[in-house]
Each structure stands twice: as structure tokens, then as C-alpha cells.
Write an enzyme that holds these catalytic residues in place. Structure first.
Site, short mmCIF file in Angstrom:
data_model
loop_
_atom_site.label_atom_id
_atom_site.label_comp_id
_atom_site.label_asym_id
_atom_site.label_seq_id
_atom_site.Cartn_x
_atom_site.Cartn_y
_atom_site.Cartn_z
N HIS A 1 -47.02 52.39 45.38
CA HIS A 1 -46.50 51.57 46.48
C HIS A 1 -47.31 50.31 46.75
CE1 HIS A 1 -44.20 55.17 48.46
NE2 HIS A 1 -43.95 55.02 47.16
N CYS B 1 -68.77 55.60 47.12
CA CYS B 1 -69.87 55.62 48.10
C CYS B 1 -69.69 56.85 48.97
CB CYS B 1 -69.97 54.32 48.90
SG CYS B 1 -68.83 54.09 50.26
#
Length: 144
Positions: free
Chosen positions: A100, A67
Site C-alpha cells: 500500500h 534500532c
């Protein structure tokens, strides 16, 4: 399932969604396009919720949302338990989101990156593995 991807956007991300879907298909991925299907103004949750649900159901392992800023699509996707949608405006952020945080959706801000950067971000997202270890413990604490 690794070569199957979900992709979606709102009107502000439509051009890059189309470009990325074409590029991914050319590179051997099976891509399901959750829309939108034009640059006409739309409400992004109408496309984000079905895409996120396809990941939580196991139909897809990962997804790509585009977007203008990536904020709205990320906020909406992250309402779904089990979704870890990360905004990335550089490949290094996509890499860290995978390593992570075990991100399963990458959110690309079309208004803030070039087409080349968008491809590099998605490539890094798709080609980076989760490190596990101490990160696995942390990720397991995300859902309430």
C-alpha cells in the site's frame, strides 16, 4: 539491483543487524552495511542519513534499519524526500507497507521482536510488491 540491499543500525539494533546481514548474504543478497559496527553507544542519524541517501541516489532500491524501538531510525529516514520508511513488528505490517505504501526502508524494533520474527519481517518486505493503482496516487502525494 534487486539483490542489493542497504542495512544499518544503532547500538540497540546492532545484534539483529549483524544477524540479518549474515542471513541475507547466505540467501544471495549483496548487502552494504552502513554501520554501526559495534554495540557501543552511537547517534543513529550518523548511520541513517547515509543509508537513506544511498536509496534516494538510486544506489539501492531498498534498505533495512534496526534500532531498539525503530522510531528514531524511521523518523530520521523519512526526513529524506522519496524515502518511505515503515516500522514493522509483524510480517503483516511489512507486507502492507510494501503493498500500500511502496515502503523502500523497513525499520525493525530489536527490543520488541524475536530474531525469527525479524527475519520473517524482512523476508515479507523483500518478497512483496507494490500494488499500485489507487495506492500509487496516494503515495505520489506524500512528498511535499
Amino acid at each position: 539491483m534487486e539483490n542489493k540491499l542497504a542495512i544499518g543500525s544503532d547500538h540497540a539494533g546492532f545484534a539483529y543487524k549483524e544477524m540479518l546481514a549474515h542471513w541475507l548474504r547466505d540467501n544471495g543478497y549483496e548487502v552494504k552495511d552502513f554501520g554501526t559496527h559495534s554495540a557501543d553507544s552511537v547517534d543513529y542519524p550518523d548511520f541513517v542519513h547515509p543509508l537513506a541517501a544511498s536509496i534516494t541516489s538510486g544506489e539501492f532500491e531498498r534498505g533495512i534499519l534496526v534500532c531498539g524501538s525503530a522510531n528514531g531510525v524511521a523518523i530520521t529516514a523519512n526526513k529524506h524526500a522519496g524515502i518511505r520508511a515503515a516500522i514493522a513488528w509483524a510480517p503483516e505490517l511489512a507486507e502492507l507497507a510494501r503493498q500500500h505504501n511502496n515502503a523502500n526502508i523497513i525499520c525493525v524494533p530489536e527490543r520488541f521482536v524475536t530474531e525469527e520474527a525479524a527475519r520473517d519481517i524482512v523476508s515479507k518486505f523483500l518478497n512483496t510488491t507494490f500494488e499500485g493503482g489507487r495506492h500509487k496516487t496516494r503515495v505520489s502525494k506524500i512528498d511535499c
